[in-house]
Design a protein around this motif. Structure first.
Motif, PDB file in Angstrom:
ATOM      1  N   THR A 354       0.829  -1.218   0.000  1.00 37.26           N
ATOM      2  CA  THR A 354       0.000   0.000   0.000  1.00 37.26           C
ATOM      3  C   THR A 354       0.859   1.261   0.000  1.00 37.26           C
ATOM      4  O   THR A 354       0.404   2.315  -0.443  1.00 37.26           O
ATOM      5  N   ASN A 355       2.098   1.150   0.483  1.00 31.48           N
ATOM      6  CA  ASN A 355       2.969   2.337   0.546  1.00 31.48           C
ATOM      7  C   ASN A 355       3.291   2.886  -0.842  1.00 31.48           C
ATOM      8  O   ASN A 355       3.572   4.080  -1.007  1.00 31.48           O
ATOM      9  N   ILE A 356       3.276   1.995  -1.857  1.00 31.64           N
ATOM     10  CA  ILE A 356       3.558   2.442  -3.222  1.00 31.64           C
ATOM     11  C   ILE A 356       2.539   3.490  -3.661  1.00 31.64           C
ATOM     12  O   ILE A 356       2.861   4.427  -4.389  1.00 31.64           O
ATOM     13  N   ASN A 357       1.315   3.342  -3.166  1.00 33.34           N
ATOM     14  CA  ASN A 357       0.254   4.282  -3.539  1.00 33.34           C
ATOM     15  C   ASN A 357       0.356   5.606  -2.790  1.00 33.34           C
ATOM     16  O   ASN A 357      -0.413   6.520  -3.067  1.00 33.34           O
ATOM     17  N   ARG A 358       1.281   5.676  -1.828  1.00 34.36           N
ATOM     18  CA  ARG A 358       1.430   6.914  -1.051  1.00 34.36           C
ATOM     19  C   ARG A 358       2.547   7.814  -1.568  1.00 34.36           C
ATOM     20  O   ARG A 358       2.865   8.829  -0.964  1.00 34.36           O
ATOM     21  N   LEU A 359       3.162   7.427  -2.674  1.00 25.88           N
ATOM     22  CA  LEU A 359       4.162   8.310  -3.279  1.00 25.88           C
ATOM     23  C   LEU A 359       3.483   9.574  -3.788  1.00 25.88           C
ATOM     24  O   LEU A 359       2.332   9.541  -4.244  1.00 25.88           O
ATOM     25  N   ASN A 360       4.205  10.688  -3.716  1.00 17.95           N
ATOM     26  CA  ASN A 360       3.675  11.957  -4.224  1.00 17.95           C
ATOM     27  C   ASN A 360       3.749  11.951  -5.745  1.00 17.95           C
ATOM     28  O   ASN A 360       4.839  12.001  -6.327  1.00 17.95           O
ATOM     29  N   LEU A 361       2.601  11.854  -6.395  1.00 18.58           N
ATOM     30  CA  LEU A 361       2.559  11.682  -7.848  1.00 18.58           C
ATOM     31  C   LEU A 361       3.160  12.852  -8.605  1.00 18.58           C
ATOM     32  O   LEU A 361       3.595  12.697  -9.752  1.00 18.58           O
ATOM     33  N   GLU A 362       3.186  14.022  -8.005  1.00 20.68           N
ATOM     34  CA  GLU A 362       3.698  15.219  -8.688  1.00 20.68           C
ATOM     35  C   GLU A 362       5.208  15.387  -8.514  1.00 20.68           C
ATOM     36  O   GLU A 362       5.820  16.207  -9.192  1.00 20.68           O
ATOM     37  N   ASN A 363       5.800  14.623  -7.610  1.00 21.08           N
ATOM     38  CA  ASN A 363       7.255  14.691  -7.427  1.00 21.08           C
ATOM     39  C   ASN A 363       7.976  13.979  -8.569  1.00 21.08           C
ATOM     40  O   ASN A 363       7.453  13.036  -9.160  1.00 21.08           O
ATOM     41  N   THR A 364       9.190  14.432  -8.846  1.00 25.75           N
ATOM     42  CA  THR A 364      10.069  13.653  -9.719  1.00 25.75           C
ATOM     43  C   THR A 364      10.661  12.513  -8.890  1.00 25.75           C
ATOM     44  O   THR A 364      10.558  12.496  -7.657  1.00 25.75           O
ATOM     45  N   ILE A 365      11.318  11.569  -9.556  1.00 20.87           N
ATOM     46  CA  ILE A 365      11.924  10.437  -8.847  1.00 20.87           C
ATOM     47  C   ILE A 365      12.965  10.917  -7.852  1.00 20.87           C
ATOM     48  O   ILE A 365      12.977  10.513  -6.687  1.00 20.87           O
ATOM     49  N   GLU A 366      13.827  11.833  -8.281  1.00 20.21           N
ATOM     50  CA  GLU A 366      14.885  12.318  -7.382  1.00 20.21           C
ATOM     51  C   GLU A 366      14.296  13.105  -6.216  1.00 20.21           C
ATOM     52  O   GLU A 366      14.793  13.024  -5.086  1.00 20.21           O
ATOM     53  N   GLU A 367      13.206  13.863  -6.461  1.00 26.21           N
ATOM     54  CA  GLU A 367      12.563  14.611  -5.376  1.00 26.21           C
ATOM     55  C   GLU A 367      11.934  13.663  -4.360  1.00 26.21           C
ATOM     56  O   GLU A 367      11.999  13.900  -3.144  1.00 26.21           O
ATOM     57  N   GLU A 368      11.327  12.596  -4.854  1.00 27.09           N
ATOM     58  CA  GLU A 368      10.677  11.638  -3.952  1.00 27.09           C
ATOM     59  C   GLU A 368      11.705  10.918  -3.090  1.00 27.09           C
ATOM     60  O   GLU A 368      11.494  10.703  -1.890  1.00 27.09           O
ATOM     61  N   ILE A 369      12.842  10.555  -3.671  1.00 28.92           N
ATOM     62  CA  ILE A 369      13.910   9.910  -2.892  1.00 28.92           C
ATOM     63  C   ILE A 369      14.473  10.886  -1.864  1.00 28.92           C
ATOM     64  O   ILE A 369      14.708  10.527  -0.709  1.00 28.92           O
ATOM     65  N   LEU A 370      14.662  12.126  -2.270  1.00 27.87           N
ATOM     66  CA  LEU A 370      15.192  13.151  -1.369  1.00 27.87           C
ATOM     67  C   LEU A 370      14.250  13.390  -0.185  1.00 27.87           C
ATOM     68  O   LEU A 370      14.699  13.687   0.931  1.00 27.87           O
ATOM     69  N   SER A 371      12.931  13.248  -0.423  1.00 29.12           N
ATOM     70  CA  SER A 371      11.957  13.501   0.651  1.00 29.12           C
ATOM     71  C   SER A 371      12.102  12.506   1.802  1.00 29.12           C
ATOM     72  O   SER A 371      11.700  12.791   2.925  1.00 29.12           O
TER      73      SER A 371
END
Length: 612
Positions: A354-371
């Motif tokens: 379920t955590n996969i669905n909690r990624l911020n869809l508007e983030n880029t990949i690098e932004e999501e990892i940085l978060s």
């Protein structure tokens, strides 16, 4: 039998594979391997006619039926039994329906499910229903792309047995190397845009690939050295009249020599978790946990500690509460009673479906990892994105355009940068290729902290788990030993599906059963008689050769006493040939006998089914 001759496939400037040629021989079960993105699923689509190749030919025998596992779910019948039965071929529908019931039971459905609508079930069980429809259609060839996704261990073990007994051809894609090697006779793989096929396991295939690459690299280095020596000679003596002819000759040789390119490193996932030390022996203490949703409790009276270097696997059939327990440990759910006491320095990394669905869809990949850890900086986030196979501009892609498998890799990337000393992992391998699964397995073995993992890969369970939490017999227990101990001491009682006890009115009549029994016995004789004759021929040959072997040994002794070197040499050579043929005949006899016994057993099972 399928023949594939010289097919190419690419998209724009990206070449997936070139000059792919192979034959799928009678009865071959082939594992198809290759890194993510090399074109395995595309090759399947070409074989199924869903995509066209750029060049080359595919030849199928006449009236050859190929069955495949469809990911697109379309159901038209009101019950799962009717939905599955419509996939049957042949005239004996009544008898075949009984086979359908056994197939559904093997894949984890219950008898009480048979009259339920397919739409009542979760996506995972709907995929199982699609798999059942493929298997009962009795195709000549199976093309299976990740058939073990959404299967629990018991269903996977059943499917493994079924595929090993399948008498047609098969090509299988799976991230679970242990499952692949259990059911396949050959392995073929897409590697550097080419396809290689060998008899044997995936391990043997990769060993051969590595050996060929080593040979290529040594050949390239030797070639480079020779080219350099030739060029040095030409440069030194080109201007000298006495050596000009030799220099010119070497220059021509240099021009004819092929220049071998150095092999590029193949991209693969490289896992290294950000471990942070946690003082204290115990990370989590679970005491008398009880949890359920609206109905009865899924988990009851469960107590166990998680020590700082524990490697614990949660196992059991689907729907019993494995993911729920992970969510309780992560704090995403709260128990009805009991509690979990956490070390004050506990740092959890949670990979959940379920955590996969909690990624911020508007983030880029690098932004999501940085978060996940802003302290690492953008450059380190880009580096982790590269490790997760999003190098360069790919790291700037937005989450919303990624596939489910790509999002899973982003979530793993976030997990790598987050400081942790306890990893909670729910099926982390579903979207990884075999090399990446092995890399993850090795890292989890070496991870200094604790790991609690839900996986249906028996290879991972054997490699990683030192303790188990087992959902079985309608309860959950803490087992302080590894998976192989569990199998030897307890095992899976649910492996043998309960037979259908309610006899259907649609069962074949006594007369029809007698007719089918006679047909099976005739068919059995037709298959076994040639093998029986072969066994008799080999046994007679072995007896004859063994008699000759004794005779030659006596003659050798006699000629040795006479010191007749010529006859000693003749008899020695003949004796060596006889012994070699005896060994070969015994191997052949063993192989034929095993085939005979397997076929005989399969017909015995079919005859027993008619008696039930």
């Amino acid at each position: 039998m399928i023949q594939v001759v010289g097919i190419d496939k690419g998209y724009g400037t990206q070449v997936l594979f070139q000059n792919v040629t192979f034959t799928l021989g009678k009865g071959e079960r082939v594992g198809l391997v290759g890194r993510n993105g090399t074109g395995k699923s595309t090759l399947f689509k070409i074989l199924l006619g869903e995509e066209s190749q750029d060049r080359g030919d595919i030849i199928f025998p006449k009236n050859y039926l190929v069955g495949t596992l469809k990911q697109h779910l379309v159901f038209t019948e009101p019950t799962i039994l009717e939905e599955c039965t419509k996939a049957l071929r042949g005239e004996n529908a009544a008898f075949e329906q009984y086979k359908v019931e056994k197939m559904l039971l093997g894949l984890g459905f219950k008898t009480s499910d048979f009259n339920r609508s397919p739409k009542d079930f979760s996506g995972g069980y709907q995929i199982r229903l699609n798999l059942a429809k493929v298997l009962v259609s009795e195709p000549d060839c199976l093309l299976l792309d990740e058939p073990t996704n959404y299967l629990d261990i018991v269903s996977m073990r059943w499917l493994s047995k079924f595929l090993r007994s399948f008498r047609g051809e098969m090509i299988l894609i799976t991230h679970d190397r242990g499952f692949m090697d259990e059911v396949t006779t050959h392995t073929m793989g897409l590697w550097r845009q080419k396809l290689f096929k060998i008899p044997g396991s995936s391990s043997k295939y990769f060993e051969q690939i590595l050996l060929e690459e080593e040979i290529y690299e040594k050949t390239r280095q030797n070639s480079e050295k020779k080219r350099k020596d030739l060029q040095d000679f030409v440069d030194r003596f080109r201007a000298k009249a006495s050596k000009a002819a030799q220099a010119q000759s070497r220059l021509k040789l240099l021009e004819k020599m092929p220049e071998l390119e150095a092999l590029n490193m193949m991209a693969s996932l490289d896992f290294e978790f950000n471990f942070q030390e946690c003082p204290g022996k115990i990370l989590v203490e679970a005491k008398d946990l009880e949890f359920g949703y609206a109905g009865p409790s899924l988990i009851k009276d469960l107590s166990f500690p998680i020590l700082r270097d524990d490697k614990i696997a949660i196992i059991g059939k689907n729907g019993k509460g494995k993911s729920t327990l992970l969510n309780l440990l992560s704090g995403e759910l709260y128990p009805r009673s009991g509690d979990t006491q956490n070390n004050v320095n506990l740092l959890i990394g949670h990979f959940g479906q379920t955590n996969i669905n909690r990624l911020n869809l508007e983030n880029t990949i690098e932004e999501e990892i940085l978060s996940a850890n802003p302290m690492i900086g953008l450059q380190r986030a880009r580096s982790i994105a590269g490790v997760m196979m999003f190098s360069g501009d790919l790291a700037k892609k937005k989450i919303k355009v990624l596939s489910g498998g790509e999002r899973a890799r982003v979530l793993l990337g976030k997990l790598l940068v987050k400081p942790t000393n306890l990893l909670l992992l729910d099926e982390p391998t579903n979207h990884l290729d075999q090399e990446s699964v092995e890399s993850l397995t090795l890292e989890l073995q070496n991870y200094p902290g604790a790991v609690v993992i839900v996986t249906h890969s028996e290879m991972m369970l054997k490699d990683i788990a030192k303790k188990l939490i087992v959902f079985h017999h309608d309860k959950v227990e803490f087992f302080q030993s590894g998976y192989e101990d569990f199998l030897s001491k307890i095992g899976w009682d649910e492996e043998v599906p309960v037979e259908v006890t309610v006899k259907s009115d649609n069962r074949p009549s006594r007369q029809e059963t007698k007719r089918m029994r006679s047909e099976l016995i005739i068919e059995r004789g037709r298959e076994l008689n040639p093998l029986k004759k072969k066994i008799e021929v080999l046994e007679k040959e072995i007896m004859k050769l063994e008699e000759e072997e004794k005779k030659l040994e006596l003659e050798l002794i006699e000629f040795a006493t006479q010191n007749d070197s010529k006859k000693i040499q003749e008899r020695s050579q003949r004796l060596g040939m006889v012994k070699k043929r005896v060994d070969e005949a015994f191997e052949e006899l063993s192989s034929v006998t095993i085939s005979h016994d397997n076929i005989f057993k399969s017909y015995e099972d079919k005859l027993k089914e008619l008696d039930i």
